[in-house]
Design a protein around this motif. Structure first.
Motif, PDB file in Angstrom:
ATOM      1  N   GLU A   1     -13.922  14.980   0.625  1.00 59.07           N
ATOM      2  CA  GLU A   1     -14.195  14.811  -0.868  1.00 59.07           C
ATOM      3  C   GLU A   1     -12.868  14.575  -1.859  1.00 59.07           C
ATOM      4  O   GLU A   1     -12.939  13.801  -2.539  1.00 59.07           O
ATOM      5  N   SER A   2     -11.985  15.600  -1.588  1.00 58.08           N
ATOM      6  CA  SER A   2     -10.816  15.451  -2.282  1.00 58.08           C
ATOM      7  C   SER A   2      -9.483  15.782  -1.625  1.00 58.08           C
ATOM      8  O   SER A   2      -9.411  16.714  -0.861  1.00 58.08           O
ATOM      9  N   VAL A   3      -8.876  14.680  -1.463  1.00 64.76           N
ATOM     10  CA  VAL A   3      -7.470  14.733  -0.677  1.00 64.76           C
ATOM     11  C   VAL A   3      -6.518  13.744  -1.223  1.00 64.76           C
ATOM     12  O   VAL A   3      -6.478  12.921  -1.833  1.00 64.76           O
ATOM     13  N   ALA A   4      -5.108  14.453  -0.843  1.00 68.47           N
ATOM     14  CA  ALA A   4      -4.017  13.517  -1.409  1.00 68.47           C
ATOM     15  C   ALA A   4      -3.405  12.938  -0.101  1.00 68.47           C
ATOM     16  O   ALA A   4      -3.240  13.901   0.828  1.00 68.47           O
ATOM     17  N   VAL A   5      -2.989  11.729  -0.004  1.00 67.31           N
ATOM     18  CA  VAL A   5      -2.521  11.386   1.162  1.00 67.31           C
ATOM     19  C   VAL A   5      -1.254  10.453   0.896  1.00 67.31           C
ATOM     20  O   VAL A   5      -1.175   9.519  -0.391  1.00 67.31           O
ATOM     21  N   LYS A   6      -0.046  10.384   1.820  1.00 68.77           N
ATOM     22  CA  LYS A   6       1.097   9.864   1.518  1.00 68.77           C
ATOM     23  C   LYS A   6       1.381   8.745   2.458  1.00 68.77           C
ATOM     24  O   LYS A   6       0.774   8.997   3.629  1.00 68.77           O
ATOM     25  N   GLY A   7       1.699   7.663   2.003  1.00 67.85           N
ATOM     26  CA  GLY A   7       2.038   6.581   3.113  1.00 67.85           C
ATOM     27  C   GLY A   7       2.687   5.237   2.417  1.00 67.85           C
ATOM     28  O   GLY A   7       2.937   5.310   1.251  1.00 67.85           O
ATOM     29  N   GLU A   8       3.076   4.236   3.365  1.00 67.29           N
ATOM     30  CA  GLU A   8       3.575   3.214   2.757  1.00 67.29           C
ATOM     31  C   GLU A   8       2.430   1.957   2.593  1.00 67.29           C
ATOM     32  O   GLU A   8       1.596   1.986   3.560  1.00 67.29           O
ATOM     33  N   VAL A   9       2.262   1.115   1.653  1.00 65.40           N
ATOM     34  CA  VAL A   9       1.297   0.358   1.274  1.00 65.40           C
ATOM     35  C   VAL A   9       1.888  -0.898   2.249  1.00 65.40           C
ATOM     36  O   VAL A   9       3.250  -1.463   2.310  1.00 65.40           O
ATOM     37  N   THR A  10       1.050  -1.336   3.066  1.00 65.65           N
ATOM     38  CA  THR A  10       1.271  -2.629   3.846  1.00 65.65           C
ATOM     39  C   THR A  10       0.872  -3.749   3.354  1.00 65.65           C
ATOM     40  O   THR A  10       1.197  -5.033   3.969  1.00 65.65           O
ATOM     41  N   ASP A  11      -0.372  -3.777   2.542  1.00 62.99           N
ATOM     42  CA  ASP A  11      -0.938  -4.983   2.159  1.00 62.99           C
ATOM     43  C   ASP A  11      -1.698  -4.750   0.903  1.00 62.99           C
ATOM     44  O   ASP A  11      -2.128  -3.631   0.528  1.00 62.99           O
ATOM     45  N   VAL A  12      -1.626  -5.519   0.022  1.00 63.04           N
ATOM     46  CA  VAL A  12      -2.395  -5.498  -1.317  1.00 63.04           C
ATOM     47  C   VAL A  12      -3.306  -6.998  -1.495  1.00 63.04           C
ATOM     48  O   VAL A  12      -2.986  -8.013  -1.165  1.00 63.04           O
ATOM     49  N   CYS A  13      -4.423  -6.715  -1.980  1.00 62.56           N
ATOM     50  CA  CYS A  13      -5.359  -7.826  -2.371  1.00 62.56           C
ATOM     51  C   CYS A  13      -4.735  -8.728  -3.432  1.00 62.56           C
ATOM     52  O   CYS A  13      -4.181  -8.410  -4.299  1.00 62.56           O
ATOM     53  N   GLU A  14      -4.422 -10.201  -2.754  1.00 62.70           N
ATOM     54  CA  GLU A  14      -3.477 -11.144  -3.704  1.00 62.70           C
ATOM     55  C   GLU A  14      -4.457 -11.488  -4.825  1.00 62.70           C
ATOM     56  O   GLU A  14      -4.104 -12.140  -5.834  1.00 62.70           O
TER      57      GLU A  14
ATOM     58  N   ASP B   1      -9.359 -12.302   1.467  1.00 64.09           N
ATOM     59  CA  ASP B   1      -8.999 -12.103   0.311  1.00 64.09           C
ATOM     60  C   ASP B   1      -7.260 -11.931   0.545  1.00 64.09           C
ATOM     61  O   ASP B   1      -6.301 -12.289  -0.180  1.00 64.09           O
ATOM     62  N   ALA B   2      -6.800 -11.543   1.883  1.00 65.75           N
ATOM     63  CA  ALA B   2      -5.547 -11.250   2.207  1.00 65.75           C
ATOM     64  C   ALA B   2      -4.968 -12.645   2.643  1.00 65.75           C
ATOM     65  O   ALA B   2      -3.803 -12.507   3.469  1.00 65.75           O
ATOM     66  N   LYS B   3      -5.601 -13.689   2.586  1.00 68.21           N
ATOM     67  CA  LYS B   3      -4.862 -15.089   3.064  1.00 68.21           C
ATOM     68  C   LYS B   3      -4.787 -15.265   4.473  1.00 68.21           C
ATOM     69  O   LYS B   3      -3.886 -15.828   4.423  1.00 68.21           O
ATOM     70  N   LYS B   4      -5.674 -14.511   5.139  1.00 67.82           N
ATOM     71  CA  LYS B   4      -5.354 -15.018   6.656  1.00 67.82           C
ATOM     72  C   LYS B   4      -5.821 -16.256   6.836  1.00 67.82           C
ATOM     73  O   LYS B   4      -6.490 -16.901   6.126  1.00 67.82           O
ATOM     74  N   THR B   5      -5.178 -16.786   8.096  1.00 67.42           N
ATOM     75  CA  THR B   5      -5.729 -18.045   8.687  1.00 67.42           C
ATOM     76  C   THR B   5      -6.951 -18.083   9.141  1.00 67.42           C
ATOM     77  O   THR B   5      -7.796 -17.242   9.192  1.00 67.42           O
ATOM     78  N   LYS B   6      -7.753 -19.371   9.079  1.00 66.80           N
ATOM     79  CA  LYS B   6      -8.981 -19.490   9.647  1.00 66.80           C
ATOM     80  C   LYS B   6      -9.136 -19.156  11.073  1.00 66.80           C
ATOM     81  O   LYS B   6     -10.295 -18.282  11.401  1.00 66.80           O
ATOM     82  N   SER B   7      -8.386 -19.310  11.962  1.00 68.80           N
ATOM     83  CA  SER B   7      -8.242 -18.734  13.130  1.00 68.80           C
ATOM     84  C   SER B   7      -8.464 -17.204  13.366  1.00 68.80           C
ATOM     85  O   SER B   7      -9.040 -16.531  13.895  1.00 68.80           O
TER      86      SER B   7
END
Length: 169
Positions: A69-82, A140-146
């Motif tokens: 329920e309540s946690v703090a996590v650290k990491g690197e952002v690899t993708d963002v909804c464009e 949303d991540a603009k991936k290709t159709k394939s």
């Protein structure tokens, strides 16, 4: 006669208003450079930053309990909804990653957050994500159709509901 004209005008105006609302686009992600110290949603406290666990530690904890329920996590952002900045993916040093949504869509993040180190606060759980939802996020991540068409199976993954995200070093 006046009543008929008045009703016609009212009907026309209300129709124009209602139909014009369908084409309203959702807002773009917020502007900003996502520099160290910037936060989105609720500010993440120094205490939360100090106790933040890695993605690997989160994965281990979710093997013991399906929800935290309540946690703090650290990491690197690899993708963002464009489209809106309404979700991100975060990875750790060993490239394990997870999906993050903003609680109640109460805040969004700039696309400049990609590649930045962050600490997230919120709740985490193991969840099976449907093919339909996976395809939606791929669009949303603009991936290709394939790439989108290659999604054929649901995926068990960590899902994080963030109440706050802070850019760290």
């Amino acid at each position: 006669m006046k009543l008929r004209v008045l009703l016609t005008v009212l009907f026309t105006c209300s129709s124009c208003f209602l139909f014009s609302q369908e084409d309203v686009e959702k807002p773009a992600p917020p502007a900003g450079n996502a520099v160290i110290g910037d936060f989105y949603g609720q500010d993440v406290s120094d205490d939360a930053i100090d106790r933040a666990v890695s993605v690997n530690q989160l994965e281990d904890a979710l093997k013991k309990s399906s929800k935290i329920e309540s946690v703090a996590v650290k990491g690197e952002v690899t993708d963002v909804c464009e489209k809106r900045g309404c979700w991100i993916t975060v990875k750790s040093d060993d490239n394990s990653s997870f999906f993050v949504k903003m609680k109640d869509y109460a805040f969004f993040v700039p696309t400049a957050l990609k590649g930045k180190n962050v600490v997230l606060e919120g709740k985490a759980e193991r969840k099976i994500t449907s093919v339909e939802e996976l395809k939606h996020y791929a669009k949303d991540a603009k991936k290709t159709k394939s790439e989108i068409d290659a999604i054929t199976k649901p995926k068990e993954e960590i899902r994080f509901m963030a109440t706050g995200i802070k850019v760290t070093n």
